[in-house]
Design a protein around this motif. Structure first.
Motif, PDB file in Angstrom:
ATOM      1  N   TYR A 246       0.837  -1.192   0.000  1.00 32.33           N
ATOM      2  CA  TYR A 246       0.000   0.000   0.000  1.00 32.33           C
ATOM      3  C   TYR A 246       0.879   1.252   0.000  1.00 32.33           C
ATOM      4  O   TYR A 246       1.815   1.362   0.794  1.00 32.33           O
ATOM      5  CB  TYR A 246      -0.912   0.014   1.223  1.00 32.33           C
ATOM      6  N   VAL A 247       0.554   2.188  -0.909  1.00 31.17           N
ATOM      7  CA  VAL A 247       1.305   3.438  -0.957  1.00 31.17           C
ATOM      8  C   VAL A 247       0.818   4.327   0.189  1.00 31.17           C
ATOM      9  O   VAL A 247      -0.359   4.652   0.274  1.00 31.17           O
ATOM     10  CB  VAL A 247       1.092   4.153  -2.316  1.00 31.17           C
TER      11      VAL A 247
ATOM     12  N   GLY B 161      -2.497   0.396  -4.426  1.00 30.53           N
ATOM     13  CA  GLY B 161      -1.696  -0.801  -4.121  1.00 30.53           C
ATOM     14  C   GLY B 161      -0.748  -1.091  -5.282  1.00 30.53           C
ATOM     15  O   GLY B 161      -1.146  -0.970  -6.441  1.00 30.53           O
ATOM     16  N   LEU B 162       0.493  -1.455  -4.998  1.00 32.68           N
ATOM     17  CA  LEU B 162       1.442  -1.842  -6.056  1.00 32.68           C
ATOM     18  C   LEU B 162       1.807  -3.318  -5.891  1.00 32.68           C
ATOM     19  O   LEU B 162       1.982  -3.799  -4.767  1.00 32.68           O
ATOM     20  CB  LEU B 162       2.730  -1.015  -5.970  1.00 32.68           C
ATOM     21  N   LEU B 163       1.924  -4.011  -7.027  1.00 33.80           N
ATOM     22  CA  LEU B 163       2.268  -5.439  -7.014  1.00 33.80           C
ATOM     23  C   LEU B 163       3.353  -5.702  -8.031  1.00 33.80           C
ATOM     24  O   LEU B 163       3.404  -5.018  -9.051  1.00 33.80           O
ATOM     25  CB  LEU B 163       1.092  -6.299  -7.502  1.00 33.80           C
ATOM     26  N   SER B 164       4.171  -6.744  -7.803  1.00 35.75           N
ATOM     27  CA  SER B 164       5.088  -7.141  -8.876  1.00 35.75           C
ATOM     28  C   SER B 164       4.603  -8.476  -9.436  1.00 35.75           C
ATOM     29  O   SER B 164       4.038  -9.282  -8.700  1.00 35.75           O
ATOM     30  CB  SER B 164       6.507  -7.304  -8.326  1.00 35.75           C
ATOM     31  N   SER B 165       4.819  -8.694 -10.741  1.00 35.79           N
ATOM     32  CA  SER B 165       4.432  -9.979 -11.341  1.00 35.79           C
ATOM     33  C   SER B 165       5.675 -10.728 -11.798  1.00 35.79           C
ATOM     34  O   SER B 165       6.310 -10.363 -12.795  1.00 35.79           O
ATOM     35  CB  SER B 165       3.512  -9.762 -12.544  1.00 35.79           C
ATOM     36  N   ALA B 166       6.009 -11.780 -11.061  1.00 39.79           N
ATOM     37  CA  ALA B 166       7.171 -12.593 -11.441  1.00 39.79           C
ATOM     38  C   ALA B 166       6.930 -13.250 -12.795  1.00 39.79           C
ATOM     39  O   ALA B 166       7.823 -13.302 -13.636  1.00 39.79           O
ATOM     40  CB  ALA B 166       7.421 -13.651 -10.366  1.00 39.79           C
TER      41      ALA B 166
END
Ligand code: HEM
Length: 449
Positions: free
Chosen positions: A319-320, A336-341
């Motif tokens: 969460y920012v 919200g920020l997510l990374s995608s492997a």
């Protein structure tokens, strides 16, 4: 219309996006990546708006952002809170998180890994011998029971017997309901006279907690030291000298069980889906084992499996809390920020021919910190990564030494979501046949770390 302050993303209604994300996570992300580029905004039923990042430069900034700017704990607690509670490392932030990480790290590294190796070798060798031969068998449930036994014994320090079986049964019973949309999506959490999935979840959770609390009392009364996680947690004291409460202990124990069995069982399942279709790779692994000279190719094979199918479709959302600039975008507080492997691992500019299964890539170039992400990264990198590698390598070697594999279904297995992880749709349906002895077998050598 998307939000002009955020990267573009699909304009489909929230419910359609949620369904696509739940049921076809890989296909949905690939489409978004192809259409909107390496960062795109989702509008799904679990608030807030989530931006998916798949550029390694963005991901480096994302992993290394200060913990008061991006908060993973708060992001994870919305979805996993009902299962893991409020005291598991994954839902903690800032100093609380780092303090806990320092406490837990030794239990999954160094000398502890040697002790865990004995447990892994014992359970894997015993289980693989019981799997049926010469007929199609779904490996996923078998692998799940194997990883479940290993994590429950490592964390709770239980020996095989009725208490271990009962704990496994109760944990699975409530965990299965914890991944349902009626538990994950907060507005659906209604008891309505005890007939809803949420009410059933609460009952099953209470049954599991009751047994865990009893185990805690027994261990306290015995005063038995041990090298399991529960033994370590029982020695901890709060600043005022008080012991951890039952609820605090339970959250950490259940959290580790959650983090450490389904992810692994899913990854192992994909590994065997692939091995049943890659005789060249199997022959290389067998050859290396027969030479009894290290396990470089075995490790590279597992690394390639983790690249090909990282079983967590994204990291937990961060969460920012304070605006942050990443990759030319300034993300406002509340997003919200997510990374995608998966998307990084299939980017042809990073991995040429990304859909080709080739362990040799990792013999030529070791996995990169921001380009190989099965364990996430930064200060949230998977605490069980060494333990998980140990289990993956041990089960791969043991199965390939003993069995030849062929696919139980023609063609590939589709990816589907099972609670938090992405699993093979047919349950890794495989035919195992006893491998005839080659006469070149090396003496059994346990993988120790
Ligand atoms: C193939 C198996 C596994 C995979 C793919 C996996 C993957 C991950 C990933 C991607 C993260 C980071 C999540 C994020 O940044 O949001 C993570 C964190 C974590 N994992 Fe694993 N994991 C696996 C097995 C395990 C095992 C066996 C354990 C048990 C000890 C474990 C314990 C943890 C813990 C405690 C964290 C949180 C670390 C923190 O917040 O500081 N994992 N895992």
């Amino acid at each position: 219309m998307g939000d002009p302050k955020l990267p573009p993303g699909p304009g489909m209604p929230k419910l359609v996006q949620t369904l696509a994300w739940q049921t076809r996570p890989i296909a949905f992300f690939k489409k978004c990546r192809a259409r909107y580029g390496p960062r795109f905004t989702l509008n799904i039923a679990v608030p807030p708006k989530q931006v998916v990042l798949s550029d390694p430069g963005d991901i480096a900034e994302f992993f290394n952002a200060p913990p008061d700017v991006l908060r993973p704990g708060e992001g994870a607690s919305g979805i996993t809170g009902p299962v893991v509670g409020t005291n598991f490392i994954v839902v903690l932030d800032e100093d609380d998180h780092m303090t806990r990480r320092k406490l837990l790290t030794p239990y999954f590294h160094g000398d502890s890994i040697k002790r865990l190796a004995a447990l892994v070798n014992e359970v894997v060798a015993r289980e693989v011998d019981t799997w049926p031969r010469n007929q199609p068998v779904q490996l996923y449930p078998k692998l799940r029971s194997l990883t479940l036994e290993i994590i429950v014994r490592a964390v709770f320090g239980l020996r095989p017997g009725p208490q271990l079986e009962e704990l496994k049964r109760r944990l699975i019973a409530f965990y299965e309901l914890g991944g349902s949309p009626f538990t994950v999506i907060a507005p659906f959490r209604r008891e309505l006279g005890g007939i809803t999935p949420w009410a059933r979840f609460l009952r099953r959770r209470a049954e599991a907690d009751e047994l865990i609390f009893q185990l805690i009392d027994e261990r306290r009364a015995e005063g038995r030291a041990g090298d399991d996680v529960l033994a370590m947690l029982l020695t901890l004291r709060n600043e005022d000298g008080s012991e951890w409460t039952h609820k605090e202990l339970r959250d950490e124990l259940v959290g580790l069980f959650t983090a450490g069995h389904e992810t692994l069982a899913s990854e192992m399942s994909w590994m065997f889906v692939k091995m049943a279709r890659e005789p060249r790779v199997v022959a290389n692994v067998i050859d290396e084992v027969a030479r009894g000279n290290g396990h470089e190719y075995l490790t590279a094979t597992v690394q390639e499996v983790l690249r090909w199918r990282p079983v967590l479709s994204t990291s937990a959302p961060r969460y920012v809390k304070k605006p942050i600039e990443i990759g030319g975008w300034t993300y406002p507080a509340g997003v919200g920020l997510l990374s995608s492997a998966y998307l990084v691992h299939h980017d042809p500019s990073i991995y040429p021919n990304p859909y080709e299964f080739r362990p040799e890539r990792f013999l030529e170039t070791p996995p990169g910190v921001y380009t190989w992400l099965p364990w996430g990264g930064g200060r949230r990198r998977c605490l069980g990564a060494r333990f998980a590698m140990l289990e993956l390598e041990t089960v791969l070697r043991t199965v390939l030494e003993r069995c030849e594999l062929t696919p139980g279904v023609p063609g590939p297995e589709v990816a589907r979501r099972q609670n938090i992880a992405i699993t093979p749709g047919a349950g890794a349906l495989t035919v195992l046949r006893d491998r005839p002895p080659t006469g070149k077998e090396a003496p059994a050598e346990a993988i120790s770390a």
